[in-house]
Write an enzyme that holds these catalytic residues in place. Structure first.
Site, PDB file in Angstrom:
ATOM      1  N   ASP A 234       0.838  -1.140   0.168  1.00 37.13           N
ATOM      2  CA  ASP A 234       0.040   0.112   0.060  1.00 37.13           C
ATOM      3  C   ASP A 234       0.862   1.106   0.050  1.00 37.13           C
ATOM      4  OD1 ASP A 234      -2.944   0.847   0.474  1.00 37.13           O
ATOM      5  OD2 ASP A 234      -1.876   2.219   1.905  1.00 37.13           O
TER       6      ASP A 234
ATOM      7  N   ASN B  58      -2.482  12.852  -5.051  1.00 38.26           N
ATOM      8  CA  ASN B  58      -3.764  12.863  -5.838  1.00 38.26           C
ATOM      9  C   ASN B  58      -4.543  13.905  -5.778  1.00 38.26           C
ATOM     10  OD1 ASN B  58      -4.771  11.132  -8.085  1.00 38.26           O
ATOM     11  ND2 ASN B  58      -6.339  10.853  -6.637  1.00 38.26           N
TER      12      ASN B  58
ATOM     13  N   HIS C  28      -6.166  13.753 -10.711  1.00 41.05           N
ATOM     14  CA  HIS C  28      -6.180  12.251 -11.072  1.00 41.05           C
ATOM     15  C   HIS C  28      -5.330  11.964 -11.977  1.00 41.05           C
ATOM     16  CE1 HIS C  28      -9.216  11.501  -7.912  1.00 41.05           C
ATOM     17  NE2 HIS C  28     -10.114  12.375  -8.500  1.00 41.05           N
TER      18      HIS C  28
ATOM     19  N   ASP D 207      -2.585   9.158 -11.691  1.00 42.02           N
ATOM     20  CA  ASP D 207      -2.528   7.810 -12.663  1.00 42.02           C
ATOM     21  C   ASP D 207      -1.126   7.797 -13.358  1.00 42.02           C
ATOM     22  OD1 ASP D 207      -5.324   7.391 -12.160  1.00 42.02           O
ATOM     23  OD2 ASP D 207      -6.059   8.437 -14.002  1.00 42.02           O
TER      24      ASP D 207
ATOM     25  N   ASP E  95      -4.428   2.432  -4.678  1.00 46.83           N
ATOM     26  CA  ASP E  95      -3.111   2.248  -4.425  1.00 46.83           C
ATOM     27  C   ASP E  95      -2.676   1.065  -3.767  1.00 46.83           C
ATOM     28  OD1 ASP E  95      -3.900   3.064  -2.075  1.00 46.83           O
ATOM     29  OD2 ASP E  95      -2.462   4.461  -1.556  1.00 46.83           O
TER      30      ASP E  95
END
Length: 348
Positions: free
Chosen positions: A218, A226, A231, A235, A261
């Site tokens: 994680d 983010n 976004h 990404d 994530d």
């Protein structure tokens, strides 16, 4: 494709019944040893083909891929036998038999092309074995109108080729679409990694006697990045993280993104000691250098891991995932940026 080449019992039986009917009719109408021999061989071939198809069906029911050499050889022999029937019937000059044989010959072409579209050259061979002797028998009668059949041969061959090409094109399009959809169903569209479903498919193929480890990763600090940069930047960052993780893994070690994530790594044949070494390599790769959030900003990201081993920690895949996730939660609680193995003391 295999099923098409192997045909089906109903097609074999119907083809043999038609062939036996015509051969018997020719035997009683025209006479001669040729048709008697054809009847005997047709009967033997029928039972041999049915036994072969039954064996193939039994093998396919186990999930294995059967060999097709014998069924294909038997199909070639059967078409050659039909060719012999057509030749002797046309050569006899009996108008009624010639009409029946011509109808049977032309009626075979479509099914032969339809069932053997996966192997066009085989399909054309089977068609030629039927049609060639038919035309030769017609030409041998000396009748001018029968000789005219030879003039129709080029168009007939072109039509057969086009029919095979049509079926083959349809098959390839269907297979391509099926493969694309199957791959999309098991891949994460953003990173191209396996998704949860794809990884589960890999894990189900592992032997129950095989030792393996499952690691949950994680990212640390991803959400603020983010939220701040958007976004699209998030990404791009996830794709870069995935690339770095993959570069830290060896052949046979499988990386998957299961959402957000969160990542999973499957380590077939790897015990706890090896899993710890892999985790250290991934942590170093992911957090070893900053990431470009935009043209002007660099950001740093960390990662935390938790893992469990089969069969030491769990008796099935579902339980192993739960325990690895529990170890990840404990590692997050302990300070992040570390890897922790599941232990019973984490159960509370």
């Amino acid at each position: 494709m295999c099923g098409a080449l192997l045909s089906s019992p109903s097609a074999v039986i119907l083809g043999a019944v038609n062939g036996l009917f015509l051969a018997s009719l020719a035997h009683f109408t025209i006479g001669g040893p040729a048709f008697t021999i054809i009847i005997v061989i047709e009967t033997i071939l029928l039972f041999t083909r049915l036994i072969s198809l039954k064996r193939v069906s039994r093998i396919r029911s186990t999930g294995e891929i059967p060999g097709i050499d014998i069924p294909i050889t038997l199909s070639i022999l059967w078409c050659a036998l039909q060719g012999a029937l057509f030749f002797f019937s046309m050569r006899s000059g009996n108008t009624g038999m010639m009409v029946l044989v011509a109808a049977h010959c032309m009626g075979l072409v479509g099914p032969l092309c339809a069932r053997n579209y996966a192997a066009p050259r085989l399909g054309m061979l089977l068609v030629a074995l039927c049609v060639g002797p038919f035309l030769a028998g017609a030409a041998s009668t000396g009748e001018p109108l029968m000789l005219a059949l030879l003039a129709l041969l080029p168009g007939f061959l072109v039509g057969s080729i086009q029919l095979l090409a049509h079926y083959r094109s349809a098959m390839l399009s269907a297979l391509s679409a099926e493969l694309i959809n199957a791959e999309r169903a098991r891949r994460d569209p953003l990173t191209g990694l396996l998704n949860r479903h794809g990884l589960e498919g890999v894990m189900k193929k592992l032997s129950r006697d095989e030792v393996f480890s499952l690691v949950c990763f994680d990212l640390d600090g991803f959400k603020p990045i983010n939220d701040r940069f958007g976004h699209a930047a998030g990404d791009d960052l996830l794709c870069e993280v995935a690339n770095r993780m993959e570069s830290a893994l060896a052949d046979g070690q499988v990386l998957a993104r299961i959402g957000g994530d969160e990542f999973l790594v499957l380590l077939p044949g790897q015990d706890a000691q090896t899993a710890e070494a892999v985790i250290e390599a991934v942590l170093a790769k992911v957090s070893g250098a900053p990431y470009a959030a935009d043209a002007k900003s660099l950001v740093e990201i960390g990662v935390t891991a938790g893992f469990a081993c089969y069969p030491d920690d769990a008796t099935n895949i579902a339980e192993l995932h739960v325990l690895a996730d529990r170890a990840l939660y404990a590692a997050k609680k302990a300070g992040k940026g570390i890897g922790t193995r599941y232990a019973p003391t984490l159960a509370a």
